[in-house]
Write a protein that holds these residues in place. Structure first.
Motif, PDB file in Angstrom:
ATOM      1  N   ALA A 169      18.977 -15.134  72.911  1.00 31.76           N
ATOM      2  CA  ALA A 169      19.576 -16.136  72.316  1.00 31.76           C
ATOM      3  C   ALA A 169      19.507 -17.638  72.863  1.00 31.76           C
ATOM      4  O   ALA A 169      19.475 -18.380  71.802  1.00 31.76           O
ATOM      5  N   GLY A 170      18.129 -17.755  74.217  1.00 28.30           N
ATOM      6  CA  GLY A 170      17.515 -18.999  74.412  1.00 28.30           C
ATOM      7  C   GLY A 170      16.940 -19.692  73.347  1.00 28.30           C
ATOM      8  O   GLY A 170      16.904 -20.239  72.686  1.00 28.30           O
ATOM      9  N   ALA A 171      16.193 -17.923  72.744  1.00 30.81           N
ATOM     10  CA  ALA A 171      14.974 -17.617  72.149  1.00 30.81           C
ATOM     11  C   ALA A 171      15.282 -18.301  70.137  1.00 30.81           C
ATOM     12  O   ALA A 171      15.653 -19.236  69.406  1.00 30.81           O
ATOM     13  N   SER A 172      16.593 -17.881  69.994  1.00 30.94           N
ATOM     14  CA  SER A 172      17.439 -17.993  68.367  1.00 30.94           C
ATOM     15  C   SER A 172      18.458 -19.768  68.867  1.00 30.94           C
ATOM     16  O   SER A 172      17.829 -20.199  67.429  1.00 30.94           O
ATOM     17  N   ILE A 173      18.565 -20.072  70.461  1.00 28.37           N
ATOM     18  CA  ILE A 173      18.475 -21.139  69.960  1.00 28.37           C
ATOM     19  C   ILE A 173      17.902 -22.664  69.575  1.00 28.37           C
ATOM     20  O   ILE A 173      17.837 -23.285  69.186  1.00 28.37           O
ATOM     21  N   ALA A 174      16.904 -22.561  70.458  1.00 23.02           N
ATOM     22  CA  ALA A 174      15.690 -23.322  69.592  1.00 23.02           C
ATOM     23  C   ALA A 174      14.817 -23.464  68.945  1.00 23.02           C
ATOM     24  O   ALA A 174      14.286 -24.008  68.000  1.00 23.02           O
ATOM     25  N   ALA A 175      14.977 -22.199  68.375  1.00 23.55           N
ATOM     26  CA  ALA A 175      14.293 -21.473  67.001  1.00 23.55           C
ATOM     27  C   ALA A 175      15.009 -22.628  65.778  1.00 23.55           C
ATOM     28  O   ALA A 175      15.170 -23.015  64.851  1.00 23.55           O
ATOM     29  N   THR A 176      16.985 -22.365  66.480  1.00 20.56           N
ATOM     30  CA  THR A 176      17.681 -23.108  65.034  1.00 20.56           C
ATOM     31  C   THR A 176      17.296 -24.540  64.933  1.00 20.56           C
ATOM     32  O   THR A 176      17.281 -25.150  63.961  1.00 20.56           O
ATOM     33  N   ALA A 177      16.841 -25.173  66.036  1.00 19.74           N
ATOM     34  CA  ALA A 177      17.241 -26.503  66.646  1.00 19.74           C
ATOM     35  C   ALA A 177      15.165 -26.992  65.735  1.00 19.74           C
ATOM     36  O   ALA A 177      15.661 -27.797  64.424  1.00 19.74           O
ATOM     37  N   VAL A 178      14.717 -26.001  65.708  1.00 21.73           N
ATOM     38  CA  VAL A 178      12.882 -26.052  65.262  1.00 21.73           C
ATOM     39  C   VAL A 178      13.019 -26.565  63.753  1.00 21.73           C
ATOM     40  O   VAL A 178      13.169 -26.981  62.376  1.00 21.73           O
ATOM     41  N   ALA A 179      14.276 -25.156  63.128  1.00 23.04           N
ATOM     42  CA  ALA A 179      14.548 -24.584  61.541  1.00 23.04           C
ATOM     43  C   ALA A 179      15.555 -26.098  61.618  1.00 23.04           C
ATOM     44  O   ALA A 179      14.619 -26.459  59.802  1.00 23.04           O
ATOM     45  N   THR A 180      16.395 -26.688  61.931  1.00 20.77           N
ATOM     46  CA  THR A 180      17.163 -27.960  61.103  1.00 20.77           C
ATOM     47  C   THR A 180      15.839 -28.812  61.002  1.00 20.77           C
ATOM     48  O   THR A 180      16.707 -29.918  60.079  1.00 20.77           O
ATOM     49  N   PHE A 181      14.717 -28.901  61.730  1.00 21.98           N
ATOM     50  CA  PHE A 181      14.312 -29.943  61.817  1.00 21.98           C
ATOM     51  C   PHE A 181      13.465 -30.272  60.919  1.00 21.98           C
ATOM     52  O   PHE A 181      13.133 -31.298  59.908  1.00 21.98           O
ATOM     53  N   PHE A 182      13.008 -28.757  60.301  1.00 20.60           N
ATOM     54  CA  PHE A 182      11.748 -28.316  59.296  1.00 20.60           C
ATOM     55  C   PHE A 182      13.138 -28.814  57.453  1.00 20.60           C
ATOM     56  O   PHE A 182      12.589 -29.271  56.490  1.00 20.60           O
ATOM     57  N   ALA A 183      14.301 -28.054  57.945  1.00 17.57           N
ATOM     58  CA  ALA A 183      15.144 -28.023  56.194  1.00 17.57           C
ATOM     59  C   ALA A 183      15.318 -29.905  56.420  1.00 17.57           C
ATOM     60  O   ALA A 183      15.550 -30.530  55.454  1.00 17.57           O
ATOM     61  N   LEU A 184      15.665 -30.218  57.430  1.00 11.86           N
ATOM     62  CA  LEU A 184      15.700 -32.041  57.130  1.00 11.86           C
ATOM     63  C   LEU A 184      14.851 -32.931  56.397  1.00 11.86           C
ATOM     64  O   LEU A 184      13.998 -33.754  56.093  1.00 11.86           O
ATOM     65  N   ALA A 185      13.659 -32.727  57.299  1.00 10.63           N
ATOM     66  CA  ALA A 185      12.224 -33.223  56.815  1.00 10.63           C
ATOM     67  C   ALA A 185      12.002 -32.364  55.242  1.00 10.63           C
ATOM     68  O   ALA A 185      11.498 -33.592  54.840  1.00 10.63           O
ATOM     69  N   ALA A 186      12.171 -31.629  54.823  1.00 13.76           N
ATOM     70  CA  ALA A 186      11.914 -31.034  53.572  1.00 13.76           C
ATOM     71  C   ALA A 186      13.262 -31.630  52.506  1.00 13.76           C
ATOM     72  O   ALA A 186      12.635 -32.309  51.415  1.00 13.76           O
ATOM     73  N   ALA A 187      14.430 -32.195  53.100  1.00 12.62           N
ATOM     74  CA  ALA A 187      15.288 -32.828  52.408  1.00 12.62           C
ATOM     75  C   ALA A 187      15.140 -34.395  52.016  1.00 12.62           C
ATOM     76  O   ALA A 187      15.389 -34.786  50.947  1.00 12.62           O
ATOM     77  N   VAL A 188      14.861 -34.769  53.540  1.00  7.91           N
ATOM     78  CA  VAL A 188      14.012 -35.915  53.590  1.00  7.91           C
ATOM     79  C   VAL A 188      13.571 -36.552  52.045  1.00  7.91           C
ATOM     80  O   VAL A 188      12.565 -37.377  51.255  1.00  7.91           O
ATOM     81  N   HIS A 189      12.323 -35.570  52.055  1.00 10.22           N
ATOM     82  CA  HIS A 189      11.401 -35.681  51.387  1.00 10.22           C
ATOM     83  C   HIS A 189      11.030 -35.720  49.675  1.00 10.22           C
ATOM     84  O   HIS A 189      10.966 -36.146  49.080  1.00 10.22           O
ATOM     85  N   VAL A 190      12.066 -34.736  49.399  1.00 15.65           N
ATOM     86  CA  VAL A 190      12.874 -34.299  48.361  1.00 15.65           C
ATOM     87  C   VAL A 190      13.979 -35.866  47.477  1.00 15.65           C
ATOM     88  O   VAL A 190      13.413 -36.141  46.963  1.00 15.65           O
ATOM     89  N   ALA A 191      14.929 -36.255  48.765  1.00 14.16           N
ATOM     90  CA  ALA A 191      15.672 -37.244  48.235  1.00 14.16           C
ATOM     91  C   ALA A 191      14.290 -38.306  47.739  1.00 14.16           C
ATOM     92  O   ALA A 191      14.656 -39.262  47.464  1.00 14.16           O
TER      93      ALA A 191
END
Length: 284
Positions: free
Chosen positions: A248-270
């Motif tokens: 569970a702990g690793a899944s939470i941390a991995a989701t947080a990191v994945a969310t960062f990269f998803a936001l970074a990609a979205a901001v880059h496209v925008a």
């Protein structure tokens, strides 16, 4: 038969895990933003790993693991603060040396005792699903303390982040503000230990705040967005853990990191679209 995604949240220990993760997200949001803005990321990472000796000693003595983590992280912070005054080498060298030294001591202590064989995974990666009511009160107390300290020190922290010399000129006592920030960082890392462990606590401290800085600029707004990202990561991470059988702990941390990269990609496209919009209008 369709899967009820909300079913895990009817289980008491999952409810405690989600509440604990959200409380940790709030604490991390208040501190993590300053860590990034001040360029203290390497220090935060070193402290998150450097608390392992304190956790190991506390476990051997039968004491509080969170208190052991806090003491170890504080020793690390004070050591870095002392070494930064020397002119023989840069601050990052001192951090690196203390990081390796503290981590080595922790590994030696863990490997020396057979009693850590079953607990090592929980030490390193946490056990958010084992959070008790007492742990929630500890997280709530940490959040209250960090909030009470952060509000009056907002202006000194802001000045210290951008121009320490000007902060001194304005009478904002940057040295005292720096010590206060180290204390808040120590508390945050210590309380995050039980949720995501020593190795992943840094991820929850940095990833949501880094993601928030991609979409917001004003510090209070960044903190609010970081809390939202951390809470989202907690809910999604717990669901992934429940249905996929992952930690569970690793899944939470991995989701947080994945969310960062998803936001970074979205901001880059925008940003790319915004750059090409005037050119499209010129041709038409």
């Amino acid at each position: 038969m369709p899967i009820d995604l909300l079913e895990p949240f009817t289980v008491p220990f999952v409810q405690r895990a989600v509440i604990g993760g959200m409380l940790l997200s709030a604490v991390s949001a208040l501190v993590g933003v300053w860590v990034i803005v001040r360029g203290m990321t390497f220090l935060g990472e070193a402290m998150s790993h450097g608390m392992l000796p304190g956790v190991a000693i506390a476990a051997m003595l039968g004491g509080s693991l969170v208190l052991g983590a806090a003491v170890s992280a504080l020793v690390m912070a004070l050591g870095v603060n002392a070494l930064r005054k020397t002119r023989r080498f840069g601050q990052d060298t001192g951090i690196g040396l203390l990081f390796v030294g503290m981590l080595s001591i922790g590994v030696i202590l863990v490997s020396h005792s057979q009693s850590f064989a079953t607990d090592l995974t929980a030490f390193l990666f946490g056990d958010v699903l084992a959070i008790r009511a007492a742990d929630l009160w500890l997280l709530a107390l940490a959040l209250a303390f960090v909030a009470v300290v952060s509000v009056p020190l907002h202006r000194p922290f802001l000045a210290l982040s951008f121009d320490p010399r000007k902060a001194q000129t304005l009478g904002l006592r940057p040295d005292l503000a720096n010590v206060a920030m180290l204390v808040l960082l120590t508390i945050t890392i210590a309380v995050s230990f039980h949720v995501v462990g020593t190795l992943l606590s840094f991820g929850m401290l940095i990833a949501p705040s880094a993601g928030a800085l991609l979409v917001a600029r004003r510090i209070p707004v960044v903190m609010a967005v970081a809390f939202a990202i951390g809470s989202f990561s907690t809910v999604v991470g717990v669901l992934v853990s429940w249905y996929a059988g992952t930690a569970a702990g690793a899944s939470i941390a991995a989701t947080a990191v994945a969310t960062f990269f998803a936001l970074a990609a979205a901001v880059h496209v925008a940003e790319r679209r915004a750059e090409h919009r005037p050119l499209t209008g010129a041709h038409s």
